[in-house]
Design a protein around this motif. Structure first.
Motif, PDB file in Angstrom:
ATOM      1  N   MET A   6       0.682  -1.047   0.040  1.00 56.17           N
ATOM      2  CA  MET A   6      -0.201   0.061  -0.211  1.00 56.17           C
ATOM      3  C   MET A   6       1.036   1.369  -0.067  1.00 56.17           C
ATOM      4  N   GLU A   7       0.430   2.242  -0.637  1.00 53.55           N
ATOM      5  CA  GLU A   7       1.026   3.460  -0.833  1.00 53.55           C
ATOM      6  C   GLU A   7       0.376   4.492  -0.308  1.00 53.55           C
ATOM      7  N   PRO A   8       0.841   5.588   0.434  1.00 54.76           N
ATOM      8  CA  PRO A   8       0.277   6.524   0.826  1.00 54.76           C
ATOM      9  C   PRO A   8      -0.299   7.488  -0.237  1.00 54.76           C
ATOM     10  N   ARG A   9      -1.468   8.116   0.119  1.00 59.17           N
ATOM     11  CA  ARG A   9      -1.872   9.213  -0.839  1.00 59.17           C
ATOM     12  C   ARG A   9      -1.172  10.202  -0.707  1.00 59.17           C
ATOM     13  N   PHE A  10      -0.575  10.638   0.424  1.00 57.20           N
ATOM     14  CA  PHE A  10       0.247  11.913   0.766  1.00 57.20           C
ATOM     15  C   PHE A  10       1.138  11.579   1.652  1.00 57.20           C
ATOM     16  N   ASN A  11       2.255  12.029   1.745  1.00 62.65           N
ATOM     17  CA  ASN A  11       3.384  11.596   2.686  1.00 62.65           C
ATOM     18  C   ASN A  11       3.247  13.135   3.512  1.00 62.65           C
ATOM     19  N   LEU A  12       2.594  12.555   4.757  1.00 65.27           N
ATOM     20  CA  LEU A  12       2.532  14.100   5.914  1.00 65.27           C
ATOM     21  C   LEU A  12       3.567  14.163   6.347  1.00 65.27           C
ATOM     22  N   TYR A  13       4.618  13.434   6.380  1.00 62.79           N
ATOM     23  CA  TYR A  13       5.951  13.905   7.140  1.00 62.79           C
ATOM     24  C   TYR A  13       6.929  14.474   6.170  1.00 62.79           C
ATOM     25  N   ALA A  14       6.927  14.580   4.834  1.00 64.88           N
ATOM     26  CA  ALA A  14       7.722  15.154   3.878  1.00 64.88           C
ATOM     27  C   ALA A  14       7.326  16.451   3.600  1.00 64.88           C
ATOM     28  N   ASN A  15       6.112  16.785   3.811  1.00 59.82           N
ATOM     29  CA  ASN A  15       5.286  18.229   3.382  1.00 59.82           C
ATOM     30  C   ASN A  15       5.557  18.930   4.511  1.00 59.82           C
ATOM     31  N   LYS A  16       6.087  20.133   4.383  1.00 63.04           N
ATOM     32  CA  LYS A  16       6.384  21.154   5.366  1.00 63.04           C
ATOM     33  C   LYS A  16       5.444  21.722   6.149  1.00 63.04           C
ATOM     34  N   VAL A  17       4.357  21.907   5.524  1.00 61.17           N
ATOM     35  CA  VAL A  17       3.034  22.139   6.258  1.00 61.17           C
ATOM     36  C   VAL A  17       2.418  20.951   7.176  1.00 61.17           C
ATOM     37  N   THR A  18       2.309  19.947   6.582  1.00 57.85           N
ATOM     38  CA  THR A  18       1.585  18.897   7.331  1.00 57.85           C
ATOM     39  C   THR A  18       2.866  18.526   8.463  1.00 57.85           C
ATOM     40  N   ALA A  19       3.955  18.382   8.165  1.00 60.62           N
ATOM     41  CA  ALA A  19       5.152  18.068   9.161  1.00 60.62           C
ATOM     42  C   ALA A  19       4.875  19.177  10.397  1.00 60.62           C
ATOM     43  N   SER A  20       4.766  20.553  10.030  1.00 56.55           N
ATOM     44  CA  SER A  20       4.663  21.444  11.141  1.00 56.55           C
ATOM     45  C   SER A  20       3.404  21.511  11.826  1.00 56.55           C
ATOM     46  N   PHE A  21       2.360  20.933  11.264  1.00 60.61           N
ATOM     47  CA  PHE A  21       1.183  20.851  11.845  1.00 60.61           C
ATOM     48  C   PHE A  21       1.282  19.506  12.863  1.00 60.61           C
ATOM     49  N   GLY A  22       1.882  18.459  12.545  1.00 61.25           N
ATOM     50  CA  GLY A  22       2.289  17.564  13.327  1.00 61.25           C
ATOM     51  C   GLY A  22       3.138  17.594  14.476  1.00 61.25           C
ATOM     52  N   LYS A  23       4.049  18.458  14.206  1.00 62.95           N
ATOM     53  CA  LYS A  23       5.078  19.008  15.318  1.00 62.95           C
ATOM     54  C   LYS A  23       4.291  19.885  16.630  1.00 62.95           C
ATOM     55  N   ARG A  24       3.219  20.514  15.982  1.00 64.65           N
ATOM     56  CA  ARG A  24       2.404  21.138  16.879  1.00 64.65           C
ATOM     57  C   ARG A  24       1.257  20.483  17.762  1.00 64.65           C
ATOM     58  N   LEU A  25       0.978  19.239  16.897  1.00 64.45           N
ATOM     59  CA  LEU A  25       0.177  18.533  17.715  1.00 64.45           C
ATOM     60  C   LEU A  25       0.960  17.520  18.710  1.00 64.45           C
ATOM     61  N   VAL A  26       2.104  17.397  18.456  1.00 61.50           N
ATOM     62  CA  VAL A  26       2.793  16.719  19.414  1.00 61.50           C
ATOM     63  C   VAL A  26       3.277  17.496  20.820  1.00 61.50           C
ATOM     64  N   THR A  27       3.405  18.671  20.518  1.00 57.82           N
ATOM     65  CA  THR A  27       3.603  19.611  21.513  1.00 57.82           C
ATOM     66  C   THR A  27       2.355  19.832  22.358  1.00 57.82           C
ATOM     67  N   ALA A  28       1.338  20.028  21.586  1.00 55.09           N
ATOM     68  CA  ALA A  28      -0.076  20.073  22.455  1.00 55.09           C
ATOM     69  C   ALA A  28      -0.312  18.753  23.206  1.00 55.09           C
ATOM     70  N   GLY A  29       0.142  17.673  22.566  1.00 53.21           N
ATOM     71  CA  GLY A  29      -0.348  16.316  23.284  1.00 53.21           C
ATOM     72  C   GLY A  29       0.548  16.189  24.683  1.00 53.21           C
ATOM     73  N   LYS A  30       1.462  16.932  24.502  1.00 51.95           N
ATOM     74  CA  LYS A  30       2.629  16.640  25.971  1.00 51.95           C
ATOM     75  C   LYS A  30       1.868  16.987  27.147  1.00 51.95           C
ATOM     76  N   VAL A  31       0.761  17.877  27.171  1.00 58.38           N
ATOM     77  CA  VAL A  31       0.269  18.297  28.363  1.00 58.38           C
ATOM     78  C   VAL A  31      -0.527  17.187  29.146  1.00 58.38           C
ATOM     79  N   VAL A  32      -0.683  16.086  28.187  1.00 58.67           N
ATOM     80  CA  VAL A  32      -1.188  14.819  28.759  1.00 58.67           C
ATOM     81  C   VAL A  32      -0.450  14.253  29.698  1.00 58.67           C
ATOM     82  N   ASP A  33       1.044  14.096  29.434  1.00 58.55           N
ATOM     83  CA  ASP A  33       2.076  13.601  30.375  1.00 58.55           C
ATOM     84  C   ASP A  33       2.062  14.531  31.567  1.00 58.55           C
TER      85      ASP A  33
END
Length: 155
Positions: free
Chosen positions: A1-28
């Motif tokens: 299976m091939e991804p439709r879109f590489n979230l981690y190679a695109n600067k916009v979605t990679a940046s969004f992902g980093k922000r989600l990771v940071t936001a998720g740290k409050v759970v810790d």
């Protein structure tokens, strides 16, 4: 299976992902038990059909010492005897919140079970954990991110 879109190679979605990771740290920092957080991530990912996240979070849970029996029974937690009452309350809230668009919402009974087992900071962490994993599930399901190659600690 091939991804439709590489979230981690695109600067916009990679940046969004980093922000989600940071936001998720409050759970810790919320006091929500790590085991509960992992169960929540697994269950929401199962409901949302996010194979990438199911792969990741089952492997992370196993790596953290969770038993294979408990990991395998998350999808059938209501009938399983291996989960504590607090874990069951968290899984119940996870299901209700993840399926909120189905019209049921979170019942008062579910809310009272959660209140019985968690303090305000832990509940806030639980709500944040559910919101974050649902966002991750949608990103990966939309992009069709393939599952199977994740290694614990990779991200």
């Amino acid at each position: 299976m091939e991804p439709r879109f590489n979230l981690y190679a695109n600067k916009v979605t990679a940046s969004f992902g980093k922000r989600l990771v940071t936001a998720g740290k409050v759970v810790d920092d919320s006091g929500l038990p790590h085991e509960v957080h992992e169960l929540v991530k697994i269950r929401a990912s199962q409901i949302n059909g996010c194979s990438f996240c199911v792969d990741m979070h089952t492997k992370d849970a196993a790596h953290a010492g969770e038993s294979p029996v408990r990991i395998n029974l998350v999808a059938a937690w209501r009938e399983a005897t291996v989960f504590t009452e607090p874990e069951r309350a968290a899984l119940e809230l996870t299901e209700a919140a993840t399926r909120v668009a189905d019209g049921g919402g979170v019942s008062e009974e579910t809310w009272q079970r959660v209140r019985k087992h968690y303090d305000d900071d832990q509940i806030a962490g639980l709500i944040a954990a559910i919101a974050a994993i649902n966002a991750w599930n949608r990103l990966n399901a939309i992009a069709h991110t393939p599952a199977g190659s994740y290694e614990p600690g990779q991200f």
